[in-house]
Design a protein around this motif. Structure first.
Motif, PDB file in Angstrom:
ATOM      1  N   ASN A 174      42.917 -14.692  42.781  1.00  0.00           N
ATOM      2  CA  ASN A 174      41.759 -16.256  42.787  1.00  0.00           C
ATOM      3  C   ASN A 174      41.803 -16.378  44.929  1.00  0.00           C
ATOM      4  OD1 ASN A 174      41.035 -16.965  40.999  1.00  0.00           O
ATOM      5  ND2 ASN A 174      43.380 -17.652  40.058  1.00  0.00           N
ATOM      6  N   ASN A 175      43.236 -16.068  45.444  1.00  0.00           N
ATOM      7  CA  ASN A 175      43.205 -15.647  47.416  1.00  0.00           C
ATOM      8  C   ASN A 175      42.715 -14.809  47.733  1.00  0.00           C
ATOM      9  OD1 ASN A 175      43.852 -18.830  46.626  1.00  0.00           O
ATOM     10  ND2 ASN A 175      45.955 -17.749  45.807  1.00  0.00           N
ATOM     11  N   ILE A 176      41.865 -14.706  48.576  1.00  0.00           N
ATOM     12  CA  ILE A 176      41.951 -13.614  49.229  1.00  0.00           C
ATOM     13  C   ILE A 176      41.618 -14.105  50.851  1.00  0.00           C
ATOM     14  CG2 ILE A 176      39.316 -12.242  49.708  1.00  0.00           C
ATOM     15  CD1 ILE A 176      40.477 -12.531  46.906  1.00  0.00           C
ATOM     16  N   ALA A 177      42.098 -13.405  51.788  1.00  0.00           N
ATOM     17  CA  ALA A 177      42.661 -13.124  53.202  1.00  0.00           C
ATOM     18  C   ALA A 177      41.407 -12.719  53.885  1.00  0.00           C
ATOM     19  CB  ALA A 177      43.895 -13.513  53.479  1.00  0.00           C
ATOM     20  N   TYR A 178      40.911 -12.435  54.401  1.00  0.00           N
ATOM     21  CA  TYR A 178      40.309 -11.776  55.770  1.00  0.00           C
ATOM     22  C   TYR A 178      40.733 -11.536  56.958  1.00  0.00           C
ATOM     23  CZ  TYR A 178      35.945 -12.047  52.327  1.00  0.00           C
ATOM     24  OH  TYR A 178      35.554 -11.665  51.181  1.00  0.00           O
ATOM     25  N   VAL A 179      41.450 -10.008  57.478  1.00  0.00           N
ATOM     26  CA  VAL A 179      41.614 -10.459  58.605  1.00  0.00           C
ATOM     27  C   VAL A 179      41.230  -9.364  59.468  1.00  0.00           C
ATOM     28  CG1 VAL A 179      43.973  -9.973  59.770  1.00  0.00           C
ATOM     29  CG2 VAL A 179      44.328 -11.462  57.632  1.00  0.00           C
ATOM     30  N   LYS A 222      53.636 -23.967  71.470  1.00  0.00           N
ATOM     31  CA  LYS A 222      54.114 -25.538  70.781  1.00  0.00           C
ATOM     32  C   LYS A 222      54.318 -25.426  69.431  1.00  0.00           C
ATOM     33  CE  LYS A 222      53.750 -27.645  74.866  1.00  0.00           C
ATOM     34  NZ  LYS A 222      52.618 -29.041  76.053  1.00  0.00           N
ATOM     35  N   LYS A 223      53.231 -25.501  69.339  1.00  0.00           N
ATOM     36  CA  LYS A 223      53.626 -25.218  67.213  1.00  0.00           C
ATOM     37  C   LYS A 223      52.296 -24.017  66.989  1.00  0.00           C
ATOM     38  CE  LYS A 223      50.281 -29.883  67.211  1.00  0.00           C
ATOM     39  NZ  LYS A 223      50.260 -31.038  66.867  1.00  0.00           N
ATOM     40  N   LYS A 224      51.964 -23.595  66.092  1.00  0.00           N
ATOM     41  CA  LYS A 224      51.001 -22.982  65.660  1.00  0.00           C
ATOM     42  C   LYS A 224      50.190 -23.187  64.824  1.00  0.00           C
ATOM     43  CE  LYS A 224      52.744 -19.446  63.144  1.00  0.00           C
ATOM     44  NZ  LYS A 224      53.164 -18.657  62.435  1.00  0.00           N
ATOM     45  N   VAL A 225      48.441 -23.175  65.197  1.00  0.00           N
ATOM     46  CA  VAL A 225      47.118 -23.996  64.366  1.00  0.00           C
ATOM     47  C   VAL A 225      47.324 -23.185  63.301  1.00  0.00           C
ATOM     48  CG1 VAL A 225      46.651 -21.614  65.049  1.00  0.00           C
ATOM     49  CG2 VAL A 225      44.880 -23.081  64.809  1.00  0.00           C
ATOM     50  N   PRO A 226      46.962 -24.605  61.989  1.00  0.00           N
ATOM     51  CA  PRO A 226      47.212 -24.417  60.920  1.00  0.00           C
ATOM     52  C   PRO A 226      46.231 -23.106  60.335  1.00  0.00           C
ATOM     53  CG  PRO A 226      46.215 -26.197  61.437  1.00  0.00           C
ATOM     54  CD  PRO A 226      46.398 -25.910  62.472  1.00  0.00           C
ATOM     55  N   PHE A 227      46.985 -22.224  59.224  1.00  0.00           N
ATOM     56  CA  PHE A 227      46.545 -21.484  58.864  1.00  0.00           C
ATOM     57  C   PHE A 227      46.247 -21.871  56.775  1.00  0.00           C
ATOM     58  CE2 PHE A 227      47.545 -19.739  61.802  1.00  0.00           C
ATOM     59  CZ  PHE A 227      46.425 -18.269  62.626  1.00  0.00           C
ATOM     60  N   GLU A 228      44.885 -22.627  56.920  1.00  0.00           N
ATOM     61  CA  GLU A 228      45.407 -22.768  55.009  1.00  0.00           C
ATOM     62  C   GLU A 228      44.067 -22.233  54.115  1.00  0.00           C
ATOM     63  OE1 GLU A 228      44.427 -27.795  56.048  1.00  0.00           O
ATOM     64  OE2 GLU A 228      46.011 -27.763  56.590  1.00  0.00           O
ATOM     65  N   LYS A 250      51.091 -10.839  59.914  1.00  0.00           N
ATOM     66  CA  LYS A 250      52.289 -11.764  59.261  1.00  0.00           C
ATOM     67  C   LYS A 250      51.247 -13.264  58.884  1.00  0.00           C
ATOM     68  CE  LYS A 250      56.673 -12.170  60.830  1.00  0.00           C
ATOM     69  NZ  LYS A 250      56.727 -14.634  61.085  1.00  0.00           N
ATOM     70  N   ALA A 251      50.828 -13.469  59.331  1.00  0.00           N
ATOM     71  CA  ALA A 251      49.849 -15.401  59.314  1.00  0.00           C
ATOM     72  C   ALA A 251      49.582 -14.552  57.383  1.00  0.00           C
ATOM     73  CB  ALA A 251      49.175 -15.225  60.681  1.00  0.00           C
ATOM     74  N   ALA A 252      48.908 -13.964  57.671  1.00  0.00           N
ATOM     75  CA  ALA A 252      48.291 -14.138  56.342  1.00  0.00           C
ATOM     76  C   ALA A 252      49.372 -14.388  55.109  1.00  0.00           C
ATOM     77  CB  ALA A 252      46.850 -12.660  55.990  1.00  0.00           C
ATOM     78  N   PRO A 279      48.290 -14.769  49.396  1.00  0.00           N
ATOM     79  CA  PRO A 279      46.884 -14.226  49.006  1.00  0.00           C
ATOM     80  C   PRO A 279      47.498 -13.403  48.020  1.00  0.00           C
ATOM     81  CG  PRO A 279      47.975 -13.183  51.045  1.00  0.00           C
ATOM     82  CD  PRO A 279      48.841 -14.501  50.939  1.00  0.00           C
ATOM     83  N   ASP A 280      46.081 -12.902  46.991  1.00  0.00           N
ATOM     84  CA  ASP A 280      46.045 -11.932  46.008  1.00  0.00           C
ATOM     85  C   ASP A 280      45.775 -10.608  47.155  1.00  0.00           C
ATOM     86  OD1 ASP A 280      46.860 -13.572  43.717  1.00  0.00           O
ATOM     87  OD2 ASP A 280      45.160 -14.200  44.076  1.00  0.00           O
ATOM     88  N   THR A 281      44.841 -11.086  47.726  1.00  0.00           N
ATOM     89  CA  THR A 281      44.284  -9.668  48.205  1.00  0.00           C
ATOM     90  C   THR A 281      43.998  -9.846  50.017  1.00  0.00           C
ATOM     91  OG1 THR A 281      43.410  -8.973  46.704  1.00  0.00           O
ATOM     92  CG2 THR A 281      42.264  -7.849  48.894  1.00  0.00           C
ATOM     93  N   ILE A 282      44.370  -8.753  51.059  1.00  0.00           N
ATOM     94  CA  ILE A 282      44.599  -8.665  52.265  1.00  0.00           C
ATOM     95  C   ILE A 282      43.188  -8.230  52.626  1.00  0.00           C
ATOM     96  CG2 ILE A 282      45.791  -9.008  54.379  1.00  0.00           C
ATOM     97  CD1 ILE A 282      48.026  -9.835  53.503  1.00  0.00           C
ATOM     98  N   PHE A 283      42.066  -8.262  53.088  1.00  0.00           N
ATOM     99  CA  PHE A 283      40.994  -7.123  53.627  1.00  0.00           C
ATOM    100  C   PHE A 283      41.436  -7.360  55.346  1.00  0.00           C
ATOM    101  CE2 PHE A 283      38.682  -8.626  50.737  1.00  0.00           C
ATOM    102  CZ  PHE A 283      38.031  -7.223  49.680  1.00  0.00           C
TER     103      PHE A 283
END
Length: 347
Positions: free
Chosen positions: A142-147, A225-231, A263-265, A272-276
Motif C-alpha cells: 500500500n505504501n510506495i516510495a519513489y526515490v 536545523k530541522k529536516k524537511v517533512p517527508f509525509e 535512509k529518508a525513505a 514503505p512496502d516498496t522503494i523504487f
C-alpha cells in the motif's frame, strides 16, 4: 338363564362391524393418498426454489473519481485503518465490510501547485496487492516510495525525459487506496513540491529548501536545523496531478548522494512496502556500500528495494548489489531508452 340373541340382532351387529371396518379402510386409503400428494407438492416446491448466487464479481465501493476528495489530515502516529465495502447481488442483497491492511493517510492533500487536468491515464481503483511498475521493476503493498535522481547529469543523453515520462506513467497507475511519496535527490534530497532556489550551490555549499512556505537550510547535502517533512500522500487524482506537474517542471540539481534519500525513505512512518530507487550516477564504493547496508536493513523490516540504472554502466554493479540486499528487482535502461530487468529476487 342366558338368552341367545335374536338373529336380527346378530345381523345388525355384523353390519355395524362391517361399516366400521369399511370406514377405517377408507380413511387409511385417503391418508395414503394425502401423504403421496404432500410428497409430490414438496418435491415440486423444492425444484422451484432459486439457487442464491453472486452475480458477477464483488464490486468495490470507492469514492467516484469525479467526486471531490475529502480534505482531511491525520497524524502520522495514528495510522487509520481503511475499510472497503462489497455488495453481493443476491435475491436478498447482503452487505459486509472487509478490513484491509492499514493505509495511513498522513498527507491526503498537497499544498503545492495547482492540479492540471490530465484526462485519462489513471488507474481504476481495485484491491489488488500488486501495484505499478517503474522501469520494469514491480511494486507491491500500500505504501510506495519513489526515490529518484534529479541531478544535473540527468540532462545528458535524454535521461531526464525518460525519467519524467516513466515516473509520470507509474504515478498515474497508482490506485486511490495506495499512499506514495516522491523523494528527489542530487546533492541534497527533498520531497516533491519543494523549491530549491539556491540549487546551483549544490552538494558542497549552503542553501535552503523551501517547502510549503517554510525554509529548511542544508549544508553538504544535509539539513542543518530541522529536516524537511517527508509525509505520505494518498494517491488521489489531485495529488497525482500535482506531483506529475512537479516532475515535469522541476530543475535538476548538482551532486549525487544515494545514502541520505534512501535512509529518508526507509525511516518513513509507517514504513514503505516498496522503494523504487533510480539513479544515473555512480558513487564512491564506501557510499554504495552504506546504501547496500541500508537496503539489507530495509529488507529485514519487510521493505522491498528495487533499483534502476538509467543509462549509466558505472552504477550497475552497486545498484545490482542494492537490489539483491533489498530482495527486490534490478533493471537497466539502455541507450535506446528500453528498460531490461536483469535481476529478480527469488529467480
Amino acid at each position: 338363564m342366558e338368552f341367545a340373541p335374536a338373529p336380527d340382532q346378530l345381523k345388525a351387529a355384523e353390519d355395524r362391524k362391517a361399516t366400521i371396518a369399511a370406514i377405517f379402510t377408507t380413511l387409511l386409503f385417503m391418508g395414503a393418498i394425502a401423504a403421496v400428494l404432500m410428497l409430490w407438492v414438496i418435491a415440486t416446491f423444492e425444484k422451484k426454489i432459486p439457487t442464491i448466487s453472486v452475480v458477477g464479481a464483488p464490486s468495490i465501493s470507492d469514492t467516484p473519481e469525479d467526486q471531490p476528495q475529502q480534505k482531511t489530515r491525520q497524524q502520522a502516529s495514528t495510522p487509520a485503518t481503511t475499510t472497503t465495502s462489497f455488495t453481493l447481488t443476491t435475491p436478498s442483497p447482503t452487505s459486509f465490510t472487509v478490513a484491509t491492511s492499514p493505509v495511513p493517510i498522513n498527507n491526503p492533500t498537497m499544498d503545492f501547485g495547482a492540479p492540471p487536468s490530465f484526462g485519462n491515464g489513471f488507474a481504476p481503483a481495485s484491491s489488488g496487492g500488486v501495484g505499478p511498475t517503474f522501469f520494469g521493476t514491480q511494486s507491491k503493498g500500500n505504501n510506495i516510495a519513489y526515490v529518484v535522481d534529479f541531478s544535473k547529469s540527468m540532462n545528458q543523453k535524454g535521461r531526464v525525459d525518460l525519467m519524467r515520462d516513466e515516473l509520470t506513467k507509474s504515478l498515474r497507475k497508482l490506485e486511490e487506496n495506495k499512499n506514495f511519496i516522491l523523494i528527489c535527490f542530487a546533492g541534497p534530497y527533498w520531497p516533491a513540491g519543494a523549491d530549491l532556489p539556491d540549487s546551483e550551490k549544490g552538494l558542497n555549499g549552503k542553501a535552503a529548501v523551501t517547502f510549503n512556505g517554510e525554509k529548511y537550510p542544508y549544508s553538504n547535502g544535509e539539513y542543518t536545523k530541522k529536516k524537511v517533512p517527508f509525509e505520505w500522500s494518498q494517491a488521489t487524482r489531485a495529488n497525482i496531478s500535482k506531483t506529475t506537474s512537479y516532475v515535469r517542471s522541476a530543475d535538476m540539481v548538482l551532486g549525487t548522494d544515494w545514502v541520505k534519500p534512501l535512509k529518508a525513505a526507509i525511516e518513513m512512518d509507517p514504513r514503505p512496502d516498496t522503494i523504487f530507487f533510480m539513479t544515473d550516477g555512480a558513487v564512491r564504493k564506501s557510499s554504495s556500500d552504506e546504501a547496500i547496508e541500508l537496503a539489507r536493513y530495509a529488507s529485514r523490516r519487510g521493505i522491498t528495494v528495487n533499483a534502476t540504472a538509467l543509462i549509466e554502466p558505472g552504477a550497475e554493479d552497486g545498484l545490482l548489489a542494492l537490489a539483491k540486499a533489498g530482495k527486490g528487482m534490478f533493471s537497466i535502461v539502455e541507450k535506446n531508452g528500453r528498460a531490461k530487468v536483469v535481476y529478480r529476487h527469488g529467480e
